[in-house]
Design a protein around this motif. Sequence first.
Motif, PDB file in Angstrom:
ATOM      1  N   GLU A 291       0.855  -1.189   0.000  1.00 45.11           N
ATOM      2  CA  GLU A 291       0.000   0.000   0.000  1.00 45.11           C
ATOM      3  C   GLU A 291       0.889   1.237   0.000  1.00 45.11           C
ATOM      4  OE1 GLU A 291      -3.352   2.275   2.736  1.00 45.11           O
ATOM      5  OE2 GLU A 291      -2.580   0.312   3.373  1.00 45.11           O
ATOM      6  N   PHE A 292       0.550   2.220  -0.813  1.00 44.72           N
ATOM      7  CA  PHE A 292       1.336   3.447  -0.840  1.00 44.72           C
ATOM      8  C   PHE A 292       0.921   4.344   0.321  1.00 44.72           C
ATOM      9  CE2 PHE A 292       2.209   7.839  -2.240  1.00 44.72           C
ATOM     10  CZ  PHE A 292       3.565   7.725  -2.499  1.00 44.72           C
ATOM     11  N   VAL A 293       1.900   4.727   1.136  1.00 44.76           N
ATOM     12  CA  VAL A 293       1.624   5.612   2.270  1.00 44.76           C
ATOM     13  C   VAL A 293       2.226   6.974   1.943  1.00 44.76           C
ATOM     14  CG1 VAL A 293       1.966   6.001   4.741  1.00 44.76           C
ATOM     15  CG2 VAL A 293       1.695   3.662   3.868  1.00 44.76           C
ATOM     16  N   LYS A 294       1.389   7.954   1.746  1.00 40.10           N
ATOM     17  CA  LYS A 294       1.877   9.289   1.389  1.00 40.10           C
ATOM     18  C   LYS A 294       2.696   9.865   2.541  1.00 40.10           C
ATOM     19  CE  LYS A 294      -1.946  10.465  -1.722  1.00 40.10           C
ATOM     20  NZ  LYS A 294      -3.110  11.348  -1.968  1.00 40.10           N
ATOM     21  N   ALA A 295       3.918  10.295   2.227  1.00 39.14           N
ATOM     22  CA  ALA A 295       4.756  10.928   3.246  1.00 39.14           C
ATOM     23  C   ALA A 295       4.133  12.260   3.634  1.00 39.14           C
ATOM     24  CB  ALA A 295       6.163  11.139   2.695  1.00 39.14           C
ATOM     25  N   LYS A 296       4.390  12.698   4.856  1.00 41.02           N
ATOM     26  CA  LYS A 296       3.832  13.973   5.313  1.00 41.02           C
ATOM     27  C   LYS A 296       4.326  15.090   4.407  1.00 41.02           C
ATOM     28  CE  LYS A 296       3.091  12.690  10.102  1.00 41.02           C
ATOM     29  NZ  LYS A 296       3.511  12.820  11.500  1.00 41.02           N
ATOM     30  N   ALA A 297       3.400  15.894   3.948  1.00 41.18           N
ATOM     31  CA  ALA A 297       3.723  16.899   2.930  1.00 41.18           C
ATOM     32  C   ALA A 297       4.169  18.241   3.514  1.00 41.18           C
ATOM     33  CB  ALA A 297       2.531  17.104   1.999  1.00 41.18           C
ATOM     34  N   GLU A 298       3.983  18.438   4.816  1.00 43.13           N
ATOM     35  CA  GLU A 298       4.364  19.756   5.328  1.00 43.13           C
ATOM     36  C   GLU A 298       5.875  19.855   5.507  1.00 43.13           C
ATOM     37  OE1 GLU A 298       3.233  17.416   9.059  1.00 43.13           O
ATOM     38  OE2 GLU A 298       2.386  17.736   7.075  1.00 43.13           O
ATOM     39  N   ASP A 299       6.440  20.944   5.030  1.00 45.87           N
ATOM     40  CA  ASP A 299       7.874  21.253   5.082  1.00 45.87           C
ATOM     41  C   ASP A 299       8.757  20.061   4.728  1.00 45.87           C
ATOM     42  OD1 ASP A 299      10.065  22.777   5.185  1.00 45.87           O
ATOM     43  OD2 ASP A 299       9.833  23.445   7.243  1.00 45.87           O
ATOM     44  N   VAL A 300       8.593  19.611   3.501  1.00 50.12           N
ATOM     45  CA  VAL A 300       9.334  18.444   3.011  1.00 50.12           C
ATOM     46  C   VAL A 300      10.836  18.729   2.979  1.00 50.12           C
ATOM     47  CG1 VAL A 300       9.620  16.857   1.076  1.00 50.12           C
ATOM     48  CG2 VAL A 300       7.350  17.656   1.689  1.00 50.12           C
ATOM     49  N   HIS A 301      11.218  19.964   2.628  1.00 50.01           N
ATOM     50  CA  HIS A 301      12.650  20.308   2.558  1.00 50.01           C
ATOM     51  C   HIS A 301      13.330  20.121   3.918  1.00 50.01           C
ATOM     52  CE1 HIS A 301      11.237  22.309  -1.139  1.00 50.01           C
ATOM     53  NE2 HIS A 301      12.457  22.086  -1.579  1.00 50.01           N
ATOM     54  N   ALA A 302      12.670  20.567   4.974  1.00 57.25           N
ATOM     55  CA  ALA A 302      13.238  20.421   6.326  1.00 57.25           C
ATOM     56  C   ALA A 302      13.343  18.946   6.703  1.00 57.25           C
ATOM     57  CB  ALA A 302      12.376  21.176   7.336  1.00 57.25           C
ATOM     58  N   ARG A 303      12.324  18.176   6.352  1.00 53.13           N
ATOM     59  CA  ARG A 303      12.333  16.731   6.640  1.00 53.13           C
ATOM     60  C   ARG A 303      13.497  16.037   5.934  1.00 53.13           C
ATOM     61  NH1 ARG A 303       8.005  13.841   3.382  1.00 53.13           N
ATOM     62  NH2 ARG A 303       9.784  13.430   2.016  1.00 53.13           N
ATOM     63  N   ILE A 304      13.674  16.347   4.642  1.00 54.56           N
ATOM     64  CA  ILE A 304      14.757  15.735   3.863  1.00 54.56           C
ATOM     65  C   ILE A 304      16.111  16.092   4.470  1.00 54.56           C
ATOM     66  CG2 ILE A 304      15.972  15.833   1.639  1.00 54.56           C
ATOM     67  CD1 ILE A 304      13.198  16.065   0.286  1.00 54.56           C
ATOM     68  N   ASN A 309      21.062  14.466   6.857  1.00 50.48           N
ATOM     69  CA  ASN A 309      22.164  14.810   7.766  1.00 50.48           C
ATOM     70  C   ASN A 309      22.391  13.711   8.794  1.00 50.48           C
ATOM     71  OD1 ASN A 309      22.814  17.228   6.563  1.00 50.48           O
ATOM     72  ND2 ASN A 309      21.523  18.476   7.908  1.00 50.48           N
ATOM     73  N   ALA A 310      21.314  13.148   9.321  1.00 54.73           N
ATOM     74  CA  ALA A 310      21.443  12.066  10.318  1.00 54.73           C
ATOM     75  C   ALA A 310      22.108  10.843   9.694  1.00 54.73           C
ATOM     76  CB  ALA A 310      20.073  11.708  10.870  1.00 54.73           C
ATOM     77  N   CYS A 311      21.738  10.531   8.462  1.00 59.33           N
ATOM     78  CA  CYS A 311      22.308   9.364   7.773  1.00 59.33           C
ATOM     79  C   CYS A 311      23.791   9.575   7.471  1.00 59.33           C
ATOM     80  CB  CYS A 311      21.529   9.094   6.481  1.00 59.33           C
ATOM     81  SG  CYS A 311      22.074   7.598   5.629  1.00 59.33           S
ATOM     82  N   LEU A 312      24.132  10.757   6.967  1.00 62.13           N
ATOM     83  CA  LEU A 312      25.550  11.054   6.650  1.00 62.13           C
ATOM     84  C   LEU A 312      26.408  11.000   7.886  1.00 62.13           C
ATOM     85  CD1 LEU A 312      25.162  13.957   4.039  1.00 62.13           C
ATOM     86  CD2 LEU A 312      25.837  11.587   3.579  1.00 62.13           C
ATOM     87  N   GLN A 313      25.862  11.497   8.976  1.00 61.41           N
ATOM     88  CA  GLN A 313      26.592  11.476  10.251  1.00 61.41           C
ATOM     89  C   GLN A 313      26.883  10.029  10.658  1.00 61.41           C
ATOM     90  OE1 GLN A 313      24.488  13.647  13.269  1.00 61.41           O
ATOM     91  NE2 GLN A 313      26.283  13.886  14.575  1.00 61.41           N
TER      92      GLN A 313
END
Length: 317
Positions: A291-304, A309-313
């Motif tokens: 099932e496709f679960v739509k990611a939260k659409a508010e402030d997507v840039h901040a989420r990304i 950053n957490a992954c790179l760290q």
Amino acid sequence: MESAIVKTNFNFPGQKQQYIGKVRDVYNINDDYLVMIVSDRISAFDVVLPKGIPFKGQVLNQIASKFLDATVDIVPNWKVATPDPMVTIGHLCEPFKVEMVIRGYLTGHAWREYKAGKRTLCGVSLPEGMIENQKFSEPIITPTTKAAHGHDEDISREEILSQGIVSEEDYIQLEKYTRELFARGTQMADKMGLILVDTKYEFGKKDGKIYLIDEIHTPDSSRYFYNEGYAERLQNGEQQRQLSKEFVRQWLIENGFQGKEGQQVPTMNESFINSVSERYIELFEKITGDEFVKAKAEDVHARIEKNVNACLQALHK
């Protein structure tokens, strides 16, 4: 209408450069990793259309991620992590300057060439008397050059080798991987009631090793037909029901646009944009069985930014 992400401009730790593709924004991290953000931009006829398609980036990224995981036993791939619904982080590889296109059926570009009277495509001979959407006796490989700008061009195996674009040893391996990946994709599609019609794969090298890179088996890189009704439609000369970007191309053609000089992209109204978004979500659910679960659409840039950053760290620990 949900908002679509059509532009990013991040500055991640260790970032050396940023590349903006037709659909993907790619960030080079210390010449070691790539952060690939799959935007909601949509392209057709090598032109980026003026409006984005909500959730398209998430659909493409998550389908590619699933198929990369499902084919890692065939060929190593570039993926290291998917820290965000729209992002994959992976190894930075030196790409081969060809795309490996493989076709199981006579459709799309191949059919347009055939209909125009050509009986050879990328050095591969095509039999007389075929009809649109007919299955080839066995899949054919029809590579294209990887153009930095403008149109990718058809090229034959012989031209690739004679021009030294890829070494013979590597090219033989690329063909082998291409056939095996297509066989796996065909098998997986069949289980979901779909036909994998054609697709393209991109490969690169890192430390002398070949990796599968970029996306795989998404509606942007592949064409799918529904299995049910395929034979009847073929027999009756009807168009196949398909899940791919071809319906966008057809809409553009019907509205007088094929990417040729002087042509204007037709107006993409809200209804059309939403219908394209729904088709992408339909393909996601149809091909993955999830099932496709739509990611939260508010402030997507901040989420990304936070997720990357957490992954790179974690990767640099």
